[in-house]
Write a protein that holds these residues in place. Sequence first.
Motif, mmCIF file in Angstrom:
data_model
loop_
_atom_site.group_PDB
_atom_site.id
_atom_site.type_symbol
_atom_site.label_atom_id
_atom_site.label_comp_id
_atom_site.label_asym_id
_atom_site.label_seq_id
_atom_site.Cartn_x
_atom_site.Cartn_y
_atom_site.Cartn_z
ATOM 1 N N ILE A 17 0.815 -1.213 0.000
ATOM 2 C CA ILE A 17 0.000 0.000 0.000
ATOM 3 C C ILE A 17 0.854 1.272 0.000
ATOM 4 C CG2 ILE A 17 -1.711 1.323 1.324
ATOM 5 C CD1 ILE A 17 -2.736 -1.200 -0.100
ATOM 6 N N ASN A 18 1.881 1.300 0.819
ATOM 7 C CA ASN A 18 2.673 2.522 0.995
ATOM 8 C C ASN A 18 3.951 2.570 0.176
ATOM 9 O OD1 ASN A 18 0.814 3.327 2.994
ATOM 10 N ND2 ASN A 18 1.915 2.149 4.532
ATOM 11 N N CYS A 73 7.221 -3.649 -13.415
ATOM 12 C CA CYS A 73 7.171 -2.879 -12.167
ATOM 13 C C CYS A 73 8.176 -3.455 -11.172
ATOM 14 C CB CYS A 73 5.769 -2.915 -11.569
ATOM 15 S SG CYS A 73 4.502 -2.198 -12.630
ATOM 16 N N LYS A 77 4.342 -1.375 -4.716
ATOM 17 C CA LYS A 77 3.484 -0.186 -4.806
ATOM 18 C C LYS A 77 3.116 0.087 -6.268
ATOM 19 C CE LYS A 77 1.652 3.748 -3.349
ATOM 20 N NZ LYS A 77 0.236 3.700 -3.136
ATOM 21 N N TYR A 78 4.089 0.006 -7.155
ATOM 22 C CA TYR A 78 3.812 0.215 -8.581
ATOM 23 C C TYR A 78 2.900 -0.876 -9.123
ATOM 24 C CZ TYR A 78 7.608 3.653 -8.524
ATOM 25 O OH TYR A 78 8.396 4.730 -8.251
ATOM 26 N N TRP A 80 0.703 -2.705 -7.404
ATOM 27 C CA TRP A 80 -0.624 -2.511 -6.824
ATOM 28 C C TRP A 80 -1.353 -1.348 -7.496
ATOM 29 C CZ3 TRP A 80 -3.775 -5.473 -4.431
ATOM 30 C CH2 TRP A 80 -4.867 -4.938 -3.753
ATOM 31 N N ASP A 81 -0.660 -0.244 -7.671
ATOM 32 C CA ASP A 81 -1.288 0.923 -8.308
ATOM 33 C C ASP A 81 -1.740 0.598 -9.726
ATOM 34 O OD1 ASP A 81 -0.874 2.363 -6.002
ATOM 35 O OD2 ASP A 81 0.833 3.495 -6.775
ATOM 36 N N LYS A 82 -0.904 -0.113 -10.470
ATOM 37 C CA LYS A 82 -1.255 -0.454 -11.851
ATOM 38 C C LYS A 82 -2.453 -1.405 -11.884
ATOM 39 C CE LYS A 82 0.881 -0.979 -16.195
ATOM 40 N NZ LYS A 82 2.113 -0.755 -16.880
ATOM 41 N N GLN A 84 -4.808 -1.627 -9.637
ATOM 42 C CA GLN A 84 -5.993 -0.863 -9.240
ATOM 43 C C GLN A 84 -6.523 -0.038 -10.406
ATOM 44 O OE1 GLN A 84 -4.547 1.150 -5.640
ATOM 45 N NE2 GLN A 84 -6.187 0.106 -4.562
ATOM 46 N N VAL A 85 -5.640 0.599 -11.120
ATOM 47 C CA VAL A 85 -6.064 1.435 -12.242
ATOM 48 C C VAL A 85 -6.688 0.582 -13.337
ATOM 49 C CG1 VAL A 85 -5.195 2.863 -14.146
ATOM 50 C CG2 VAL A 85 -4.488 3.343 -11.815
ATOM 51 N N ASP A 89 -10.411 0.306 -9.195
ATOM 52 C CA ASP A 89 -10.183 1.392 -8.245
ATOM 53 C C ASP A 89 -10.660 2.736 -8.784
ATOM 54 O OD1 ASP A 89 -9.224 2.174 -5.652
ATOM 55 O OD2 ASP A 89 -7.698 3.297 -6.742
ATOM 56 N N THR A 90 -10.633 2.919 -10.085
ATOM 57 C CA THR A 90 -11.099 4.195 -10.592
ATOM 58 C C THR A 90 -12.613 4.230 -10.463
ATOM 59 O OG1 THR A 90 -11.234 3.362 -12.842
ATOM 60 C CG2 THR A 90 -9.180 4.435 -12.212
#
Length: 153
Positions: A17-18, A73, A77-78, A80-82, A84-85, A89-90
Amino acid sequence: MKNFVQSVDYNLWKIIINGPQIQTKTSAEGVVTPKAEAKWNDNDKKNVQLNFKAVNILNCVISFEEYRKVSRCKTTKYIWDKLQVTHEDTTKVKETRIDMLSKEYEIFTMKEGESIDEIFEKFSIIINSLDAMKITHFEQVLVRKVLRSQTKK
């Protein structure tokens, strides 16, 4: 996925997450720079190792198609963010998915020749997907919906 990672190690979830803690040093002038690997202490090594473990866990739990999206990645974090997108998540994607699933729920009916097992499986997929989107129904409502959706036969 969150519960799975937390069950392995809560610190892994925090890294996902962080982001990982980058090992740094601060000079007398207050300039922060990355710490050379040779200067890492045991805690620094543990943090780096946790990031590698988290990357490995994420790579193991995602499909090959998902892996291809995030294989470049370097940190969790990268990744997870990818993920989610590209998924839910959006807000717009999530709302559209909820609308589609809600419509499937509304028009759900048994087709001629389908068995009870087949309609139950289809219905379970819709309900589980809605549950994942935080849209829940009482059991009594679900039972009535399945009973009403059956053909006369």
